[in-house]
Design an enzyme around this catalytic site. Structure first.
Site, PDB file in Angstrom:
ATOM      1  N   SER A  16      37.718  31.201  40.057  1.00  0.00           N
ATOM      2  CA  SER A  16      37.850  31.879  41.344  1.00  0.00           C
ATOM      3  C   SER A  16      36.746  32.895  41.603  1.00  0.00           C
ATOM      4  O   SER A  16      36.512  33.276  42.752  1.00  0.00           O
ATOM      5  CB  SER A  16      39.215  32.575  41.438  1.00  0.00           C
ATOM      6  OG  SER A  16      39.416  33.453  40.347  1.00  0.00           O
TER       7      SER A  16
ATOM      8  N   ASP B 172      41.238  42.401  45.135  1.00  0.00           N
ATOM      9  CA  ASP B 172      42.652  42.132  44.883  1.00  0.00           C
ATOM     10  C   ASP B 172      42.950  42.525  43.442  1.00  0.00           C
ATOM     11  O   ASP B 172      42.203  43.300  42.851  1.00  0.00           O
ATOM     12  CB  ASP B 172      43.027  40.677  45.220  1.00  0.00           C
ATOM     13  CG  ASP B 172      42.248  39.648  44.407  1.00  0.00           C
ATOM     14  OD1 ASP B 172      41.686  40.000  43.345  1.00  0.00           O
ATOM     15  OD2 ASP B 172      42.203  38.475  44.823  1.00  0.00           O
TER      16      ASP B 172
ATOM     17  N   HIS C  46      39.978  40.257  41.333  1.00  0.00           N
ATOM     18  CA  HIS C  46      38.601  39.968  41.739  1.00  0.00           C
ATOM     19  C   HIS C  46      37.898  41.195  42.306  1.00  0.00           C
ATOM     20  O   HIS C  46      38.485  41.964  43.060  1.00  0.00           O
ATOM     21  CB  HIS C  46      38.601  38.845  42.783  1.00  0.00           C
ATOM     22  CG  HIS C  46      39.307  37.621  42.315  1.00  0.00           C
ATOM     23  ND1 HIS C  46      40.629  37.352  42.646  1.00  0.00           N
ATOM     24  CD2 HIS C  46      38.896  36.603  41.514  1.00  0.00           C
ATOM     25  CE1 HIS C  46      40.995  36.214  42.073  1.00  0.00           C
ATOM     26  NE2 HIS C  46      39.965  35.751  41.385  1.00  0.00           N
TER      27      HIS C  46
END
Length: 362
Positions: free
Chosen positions: A39, A326, A329
């Site tokens: 991600s 978040d 990240h």
């Protein structure tokens, strides 16, 4: 305003704030970039998958020119910025939509929740593991060979490209540290687990080499014990991070650096480098200017365990002062720091044996 001038390739970066995201200007230094990862690098591959690991909704992309794209960030991710440093005007297309002659500029295979191990991240749903990403790359290499006409031309072309590889974070946070879903922490002590991961990763990287890769940058794992999600899960006993997580992840990083030497010694014309992500994030003086280091900028769910932003909830306004976007990240502001020092090392400890700028010129 902060201005950074890289010594290696004389590229100018101007950080002007969120209203005008920084851009890099220069000639394209390599013909293509291929990206493998999770991600931290995903730019849309998970959008069409049946998975909870998605970021194609607001407030993700609030500072990206085209809004929410599937990037797990408020703006650009690290590989977007590195591509700019390398002279690419557009970001590398995700495999999910890459077609035509665009693939000659490279492909991004990264997938949220993906890992070195096949089972990693399965509790979140579908994802493209490192093995699946390599299968997708083999498909792309075949298409490039058809375009270029023969294997010799293809081999020569791919040998000039940069390969950015960042894998392993989810093998910890979405595997080893989730005993409810996985048995790895019961089967392996931290040292053993790092060995198992490196052994499998080594085989995968050798497959990448056989598919034509010669210039490969391997990202070390970041400070996973400092993420808001792990802080909320384990607590810190007064320290700033979950130390046992950072210590165990460092075992993997140390072995990954040794793997670079092994691959360079044993594979003809191979140029692998190690990017010390955790070292960059623990020593960059610019990080001292971030006011919020342990709390996400966006509002995240408290019970789903994903650590992703809640849909349509307004994020913080002072995003350039937050380390984390978040619960897992980093913000674009932090990504700029990591990408800058990965590309043009300020310290001998940032990248080994050379930085990405020097790798491009080999």
């Amino acid at each position: 305003m902060a201005i950074v001038v890289t010594v290696c390739c004389m590229v100018f970066v101007m950080v002007l704030g969120l209203d005008l995201p920084p851009r890099v200007y220069g000639e394209q230094q390599v013909p293509c970039i291929f990206i493998f990862g999770d991600s931290l690098a995903d730019n849309g591959n998970n959008n069409g998958l049946v998975t909870k690991a998605k970021a194609n909704y607001q407030p993700y992309g609030i500072d990206f020119p085209t809004g929410a794209t599937g990037r797990f960030s408020n703006g650009r991710n690290i590989v977007d910025i590195i591509a700019e440093f390398l002279g690419f005007n557009d970001s590398i297309m995700p495999f999910a939509i890459a077609n035509g002659r665009d693939i000659l500029k490279g492909v991004n295979y990264a997938s949220g929740a993906a890992g070195i191990r096949e089972e990693t991240g399965q509790q979140q749903g579908d994802r493209m593991s490192m093995d699946r990403q390599l299968q997708n790359h083999q498909t792309i290499v075949s298409r490039i060979a058809n375009m270029l006409g023969n294997d010799s031309a293809t081999k020569s072309y791919l040998a000039k490209c940069i390969y950015l590889v960042g894998m392993g974070s989810n093998d910890y946070v979405n595997n080893y540290y989730m005993p409810k879903f996985y048995t790895t922490s019961l089967e392996y002590a931290p040292e053993q687990y790092a060995v198992v991961l490196i052994q499998q990763f080594s085989l995968q990287l050798r497959t990448l080499y056989r598919l034509g890769a010669r210039k490969v940058a391997l990202d070390g794992l970041g400070l996973l014990g400092c993420t808001p999600k792990e802080l909320a899960t384990y607590g810190t006993n007064g320290s700033s991070c979950v130390q046992f997580i950072n210590d165990e992840v460092q075992i993997f990083n140390d072995k990954l650096r040794l793997l670079v030497d092994e691959l360079n010694s044993n594979l003809t014309n191979a140029n692998f480098i190690y990017v010390n992500t955790s070292g960059i994030l623990s020593t960059d003086p610019a990080l001292a200017g971030f006011r919020v280091v342990d709390t996400p900028c966006c509002e995240v769910g408290s019970s789903d365990g994903l650590g992703t932003c809640l849909s349509l909830k307004a994020p913080c306004l002072n995003r350039a002062e937050y380390v984390f976007w978040d619960a897992f990240h980093p913000t674009e502001a932090v990504n700029i720091i990591t990408a800058t020092r990965s590309y043009n090392a300020r310290s001998p400890f940032d990248a080994y044996p050379v930085d990405i700028c020097s790798l491009a010129q080999l």
